[in-house]
Design a protein around this motif. Structure first.
Motif, PDB file in Angstrom:
ATOM      1  N   ARG A   1       0.838  -1.206   0.000  1.00 41.72           N
ATOM      2  CA  ARG A   1       0.000   0.000   0.000  1.00 41.72           C
ATOM      3  C   ARG A   1       0.874   1.258   0.000  1.00 41.72           C
ATOM      4  O   ARG A   1       0.559   2.243  -0.676  1.00 41.72           O
ATOM      5  CB  ARG A   1      -0.916  -0.023   1.220  1.00 41.72           C
ATOM      6  CG  ARG A   1      -1.792   1.193   1.345  1.00 41.72           C
ATOM      7  CD  ARG A   1      -2.687   1.090   2.551  1.00 41.72           C
ATOM      8  NE  ARG A   1      -3.298   2.370   2.827  1.00 41.72           N
ATOM      9  CZ  ARG A   1      -4.295   2.529   3.661  1.00 41.72           C
ATOM     10  NH1 ARG A   1      -4.787   1.496   4.303  1.00 41.72           N
ATOM     11  NH2 ARG A   1      -4.802   3.716   3.875  1.00 41.72           N
TER      12      ARG A   1
ATOM     13  N   TRP B   1      -5.010   3.115  -3.773  1.00 41.90           N
ATOM     14  CA  TRP B   1      -5.241   1.837  -3.080  1.00 41.90           C
ATOM     15  C   TRP B   1      -6.690   1.726  -2.693  1.00 41.90           C
ATOM     16  O   TRP B   1      -7.175   2.592  -1.981  1.00 41.90           O
ATOM     17  CB  TRP B   1      -4.364   1.758  -1.833  1.00 41.90           C
ATOM     18  CG  TRP B   1      -4.234   0.370  -1.277  1.00 41.90           C
ATOM     19  CD1 TRP B   1      -4.953  -0.176  -0.244  1.00 41.90           C
ATOM     20  CD2 TRP B   1      -3.344  -0.632  -1.720  1.00 41.90           C
ATOM     21  NE1 TRP B   1      -4.553  -1.457  -0.017  1.00 41.90           N
ATOM     22  CE2 TRP B   1      -3.562  -1.772  -0.913  1.00 41.90           C
ATOM     23  CE3 TRP B   1      -2.391  -0.707  -2.737  1.00 41.90           C
ATOM     24  CZ2 TRP B   1      -2.853  -2.965  -1.075  1.00 41.90           C
ATOM     25  CZ3 TRP B   1      -1.690  -1.886  -2.891  1.00 41.90           C
ATOM     26  CH2 TRP B   1      -1.915  -2.994  -2.064  1.00 41.90           C
ATOM     27  N   PRO B   2      -7.402   0.752  -3.202  1.00 38.75           N
ATOM     28  CA  PRO B   2      -7.036  -0.294  -4.158  1.00 38.75           C
ATOM     29  C   PRO B   2      -6.584   0.306  -5.498  1.00 38.75           C
ATOM     30  O   PRO B   2      -6.981   1.407  -5.838  1.00 38.75           O
ATOM     31  CB  PRO B   2      -8.323  -1.088  -4.331  1.00 38.75           C
ATOM     32  CG  PRO B   2      -9.192  -0.722  -3.177  1.00 38.75           C
ATOM     33  CD  PRO B   2      -8.790   0.640  -2.756  1.00 38.75           C
TER      34      PRO B   2
ATOM     35  N   TYR C   1      -2.574  -5.272  -5.195  1.00 39.02           N
ATOM     36  CA  TYR C   1      -3.693  -5.200  -4.250  1.00 39.02           C
ATOM     37  C   TYR C   1      -4.515  -6.494  -4.283  1.00 39.02           C
ATOM     38  O   TYR C   1      -4.796  -7.100  -3.250  1.00 39.02           O
ATOM     39  CB  TYR C   1      -4.590  -4.003  -4.570  1.00 39.02           C
ATOM     40  CG  TYR C   1      -5.904  -4.049  -3.833  1.00 39.02           C
ATOM     41  CD1 TYR C   1      -5.975  -3.712  -2.486  1.00 39.02           C
ATOM     42  CD2 TYR C   1      -7.068  -4.446  -4.484  1.00 39.02           C
ATOM     43  CE1 TYR C   1      -7.179  -3.775  -1.798  1.00 39.02           C
ATOM     44  CE2 TYR C   1      -8.273  -4.514  -3.813  1.00 39.02           C
ATOM     45  CZ  TYR C   1      -8.319  -4.169  -2.463  1.00 39.02           C
ATOM     46  OH  TYR C   1      -9.515  -4.247  -1.786  1.00 39.02           O
TER      47      TYR C   1
END
Length: 198
Positions: A47, A53-54, A128
């Motif tokens: 991250r 993020w995602p 992710y």
């Protein structure tokens, strides 16, 4: 003349720290807890390396993960009652509470399928997707393992041969289920809430 200690009156099984299985279960919990911690650390490392993020998907839907969290927390009650009944060597109560534990675990596994479907990402889509699937997959493996163990114990309690050691097995199985529940809480927070606070 050689002296010998008569141990024939000692019990053939024990609970808690007097049982080898108890120590083995704690060793397993330590190893698997470390694995979860390393995977969560990997999640936050990945991250930190990403601007979004995602990366290419919305955060996972909360419904199924939250439902499973509630179910897991509720499942600690029959688990605790099965543990207590086993430590009192109450066969009938141990059987029925263990069946309730098994039912909770099976329902949880069914809901877990919906969890995977509501991640909105594939395991091979990006970093992710890979780490989220890894976290959910690792916990699922632990769930399957304990569900299988609970099913075998339940079957043995109903079909025999019934030995005192079975009560100790139920108690250690309950200890492992506590780990499954407690380890899920930070994983749930990471999978479902961390993507919402970037």
């Amino acid at each position: 003349m050689r002296r010998a200690l008569d141990i024939s009156a000692l019990p053939s099984y024990a609970f808690g720290h007097r049982s080898l299985m108890w120590w083995g279960t704690w060793g397993l919990i330590a190893i698997e807890g470390t694995l979860f911690a390393l995977t969560v650390a990997s999640y936050f490392f990945l991250r930190s390396q990403s601007d979004a993020w995602p990366i290419t998907a919305p955060p996972p839907a909360l419904l199924w993960g939250s439902a499973n969290t509630v179910l897991l927390l509720v499942s600690t009650l029959p688990n605790h009652l099965a543990k207590r009944a086993s430590e009192r060597s109450e066969l009938v109560r141990t059987r029925w509470w263990l069946m309730a534990c098994l039912l909770c675990a099976l329902v949880f596994l069914v809901l877990r399928v919906f969890e995977f479907r509501s991640l909105y990402t594939r395991w091979d889509s990006d970093a992710y997707g890979s780490i989220v699937w890894t976290l959910l997959g690792l916990h699922t493996v632990h769930l399957i393992t304990d569900t299988y163990d609970t099913a075998v114990l339940t079957l043995l309690l109903f079909t025999g041969p019934m030995e005192g050691q079975r009560f100790s097995d139920v108690s250690e199985n309950a200890l492992y289920w506590y780990f499954v529940v407690l380890s899920w809480l930070p994983i749930y927070a990471v999978i479902y809430w961390a993507p919402r606070f970037h």
